[in-house]
Design an enzyme around this catalytic site. Structure first.
Site, PDB file in Angstrom:
ATOM      1  N   TRP A  71      58.027  49.699  15.176  1.00 39.88           N
ATOM      2  CA  TRP A  71      59.133  50.169  14.340  1.00 39.88           C
ATOM      3  C   TRP A  71      58.655  50.379  12.909  1.00 39.88           C
ATOM      4  CZ3 TRP A  71      63.333  52.513  15.478  1.00 39.88           C
ATOM      5  CH2 TRP A  71      64.357  52.631  14.541  1.00 39.88           C
ATOM      6  N   GLU A  87      62.500  43.773  20.449  1.00 41.74           N
ATOM      7  CA  GLU A  87      62.915  44.499  21.660  1.00 41.74           C
ATOM      8  C   GLU A  87      62.693  43.675  22.925  1.00 41.74           C
ATOM      9  OE1 GLU A  87      60.752  48.172  21.864  1.00 41.74           O
ATOM     10  OE2 GLU A  87      61.483  48.860  19.926  1.00 41.74           O
ATOM     11  N   SER A 128      65.586  40.905  16.515  1.00 38.77           N
ATOM     12  CA  SER A 128      66.663  41.747  15.969  1.00 38.77           C
ATOM     13  C   SER A 128      67.897  41.598  16.839  1.00 38.77           C
ATOM     14  CB  SER A 128      66.217  43.215  15.964  1.00 38.77           C
ATOM     15  OG  SER A 128      67.340  44.066  15.885  1.00 38.77           O
ATOM     16  N   HIS A 175      70.197  46.054  21.264  1.00 40.86           N
ATOM     17  CA  HIS A 175      69.223  45.056  21.714  1.00 40.86           C
ATOM     18  C   HIS A 175      69.866  44.034  22.660  1.00 40.86           C
ATOM     19  CE1 HIS A 175      66.482  46.157  18.088  1.00 40.86           C
ATOM     20  NE2 HIS A 175      66.489  47.056  19.035  1.00 40.86           N
ATOM     21  N   ASN A 223      67.492  39.329  -1.204  1.00 41.63           N
ATOM     22  CA  ASN A 223      68.667  38.750  -0.558  1.00 41.63           C
ATOM     23  C   ASN A 223      68.714  39.297   0.865  1.00 41.63           C
ATOM     24  OD1 ASN A 223      71.028  37.858   0.422  1.00 41.63           O
ATOM     25  ND2 ASN A 223      72.302  38.548  -1.280  1.00 41.63           N
ATOM     26  N   ARG A 238      70.156  37.414   3.375  1.00 35.65           N
ATOM     27  CA  ARG A 238      71.067  36.515   4.090  1.00 35.65           C
ATOM     28  C   ARG A 238      72.071  37.271   4.949  1.00 35.65           C
ATOM     29  NH1 ARG A 238      71.465  33.714  -1.231  1.00 35.65           N
ATOM     30  NH2 ARG A 238      73.152  35.177  -1.556  1.00 35.65           N
TER      31      ARG A 238
HETATM   32  C1  LIG Z   1      60.176  46.707  17.501  1.00 39.03           C
HETATM   33  C2  LIG Z   1      61.268  46.697  16.460  1.00 39.03           C
HETATM   34  N1  LIG Z   1      61.108  45.954  15.358  1.00 39.03           N
HETATM   35  C3  LIG Z   1      62.052  45.909  14.395  1.00 39.03           C
HETATM   36  C4  LIG Z   1      63.211  46.619  14.521  1.00 39.03           C
HETATM   37  C5  LIG Z   1      64.211  46.561  13.424  1.00 39.03           C
HETATM   38  O1  LIG Z   1      65.358  45.857  13.763  1.00 39.03           O
HETATM   39  P1  LIG Z   1      66.728  46.138  12.995  1.00 39.03           P
HETATM   40  O2  LIG Z   1      67.262  47.423  13.506  1.00 39.03           O
HETATM   41  O3  LIG Z   1      67.588  44.968  13.336  1.00 39.03           O
HETATM   42  O4  LIG Z   1      66.394  46.203  11.545  1.00 39.03           O
HETATM   43  C6  LIG Z   1      63.421  47.438  15.634  1.00 39.03           C
HETATM   44  C7  LIG Z   1      64.585  48.328  15.803  1.00 39.03           C
HETATM   45  O5  LIG Z   1      65.659  48.211  15.827  1.00 39.03           O
HETATM   46  C8  LIG Z   1      62.428  47.472  16.637  1.00 39.03           C
HETATM   47  O6  LIG Z   1      62.586  48.235  17.727  1.00 39.03           O
END
Ligand SMILES: Cc1ncc(COP(=O)(O)O)c(C=O)c1O
Length: 385
Positions: free
Chosen positions: A78, A152, A173, A178, A239, A241
């Site tokens: 990501w 994931e 996440s 998810h 921040n 939180r």
């Molecule tokens: C592998 C991975 N890492 C991090 C994230 C980031 O998570 P978030 O969407 O909660 O910021 C995602 C996507 O959602 C992801 O697929």
């Protein structure tokens, strides 16, 4: 994807709100962190407001240990994994992935390690386990931090232990699609007290008062006795939180996480069994996997634009939502954001698997309310291309 948040979750939040409680980070967040640590099998968890915030906090922790250096990352991940590396003045060193688990290639990690390497930041992709014995040993032998992005892959395992318990730090996440959702949310997990305390501080503006280590608080306050110890910003923080409302969602959702994961796993197995293995790759390494999205990868003879266009047209016509490039839209080294950072990316080796996934890899939603009949229909449509 379907909405993970159900009426029962909303009812819990409404009951909670009726008490007119304070809603900022408080006892419900703490309770959720403890429940999550228990579920995962780690000592400490810090609830943050997204998986990206978890990534940022983890790499910001490394920034409290090193001024610079390299972090080895996979090309399929990501965007916030890479951005958190850039933001903290580290250089992302990209290597290719494996076809069978879509995760970072252990031999290429070994090639990429040098004196400047600080960490291996691996991503478990779409529920598949990305850990290997060799990766764990390489981190140990070279004194590198191992960070697991499990955003994931909640519930996936390696050697009969959940992934996210092997790294020095692991990130989760709770976004919409998810394995479970707190509307937005994320978790940073560790067994190391020092990491835990620093991540808490980084989550809360870098303020010393966020630590639960009273001895540390006292000794640092003494050192900076010209500053008010309620406003002592000891690390570069943010921040990050979350709130009590998000924690209530988490506390209710975690109760059905294992049950939902089992349904998703069965769905994925059924899907792979019914897929045409001439057209599509089905030999993923499913040891310990805990899928949340159906993976589509064209076999060699079908890796061409004619088949790809036909595939996308048929899926659109049948209202099947899909994403090309798997996690994060494919090859991260091609993305334009990198030009905004003075550290230039490094790529070790060639990227043949990444290029296949980038051009001919997809995912389609897999969720607990998805019925077998519908999965069969999806397979029939994919096989008809
Ligand atoms: C592998 C991975 N890492 C991090 C994230 C980031 O998570 P978030 O969407 O909660 O910021 C995602 C996507 O959602 C992801 O697929």
């Amino acid at each position: 994807m379907d909405n993970n948040i159900i009426h029962e979750d909303n009812k819990k939040v409404i009951e909670f709100l009726k008490k007119n409680p304070r809603l900022t980070n408080g006892p419900q967040v703490k309770k959720f962190e403890e429940k999550w640590s228990n579920w995962l099998g780690v000592k400490y968890s810090v609830f943050v407001n997204s998986g990206s915030a978890a990534n940022l906090a983890s790499i910001s922790y490394l920034r409290t240990k090193y001024n610079d250096g390299e972090i080895i990352v996979p090309t399929i991940t990501w965007v916030s994994d890479i951005l958190s590396v850039f933001y903290n003045n580290f250089k992302p060193v990209f290597v290719d992935i494996n076809k069978d688990n879509l995760a970072i290639n252990e031999d290429l990690i070994e090639k990429a390690i040098n004196k400047k390497t600080r960490a291996i930041f691996l991503t478990h992709v779409l529920g598949l386990n990305g850990l290997t014995e060799k990766i764990i040993n390489l981190a140990k032998k070279n004194n590198l931090y191992l960070i697991e992005d499990v955003c994931e892959s909640h519930g996936a395992s390696f050697r009969n232990k959940k992934v996210g318990t092997y790294g020095d730090i692991s990130n989760f996440s709770f976004y919409f699609a998810h394995h479970m959702s707190t509307i937005e949310g994320g978790m940073v997990c560790t067994n190391n007290r020092e990491i835990y305390e620093r991540i808490r501080i980084i989550r809360g503006h870098g303020l010393l008062r966020e630590t639960s280590n009273l001895k540390l608080k006292k000794s640092i306050s003494k050192k900076y006795n010209r500053l008010n110890n309620e406003f002592l910003f000891i690390y570069p923080g943010y921040n990050l939180r979350s709130t009590e409302i998000n924690a209530i969602y988490g506390l209710n959702q975690i109760k059905r996480l294992d049950r939902n994961n089992n349904i998703r796993k069965k769905n994925f197995e059924y899907y792979l069994k019914n897929l045409n293995n001439k057209k599509y790759f089905i030999n993923f390494n499913l040891h310990g996997s805990c899928n949340y999205a159906f993976i589509v990868l064209f076999n060699k003879e079908y890796q061409n634009l004619t088949f790809r266009n036909k595939f996308e047209k048929i899926l659109r016509k049948n209202n099947i939502e899909f994403r090309r490039g798997l996690s994060g839209g494919g090859n991260q080294t091609l993305q334009p954001y990198k030009k905004y950072f003075k550290n230039k990316i490094k790529i070790v080796g060639k990227l043949p698997v990444t290029n296949i996934v980038h051009n001919y890899g997809y995912y389609i939603g897999n969720y607990p309310t998805l019925k077998i009949k519908k999965i069969k229909k999806i397979c029939n449509i994919l096989n008809s291309v």
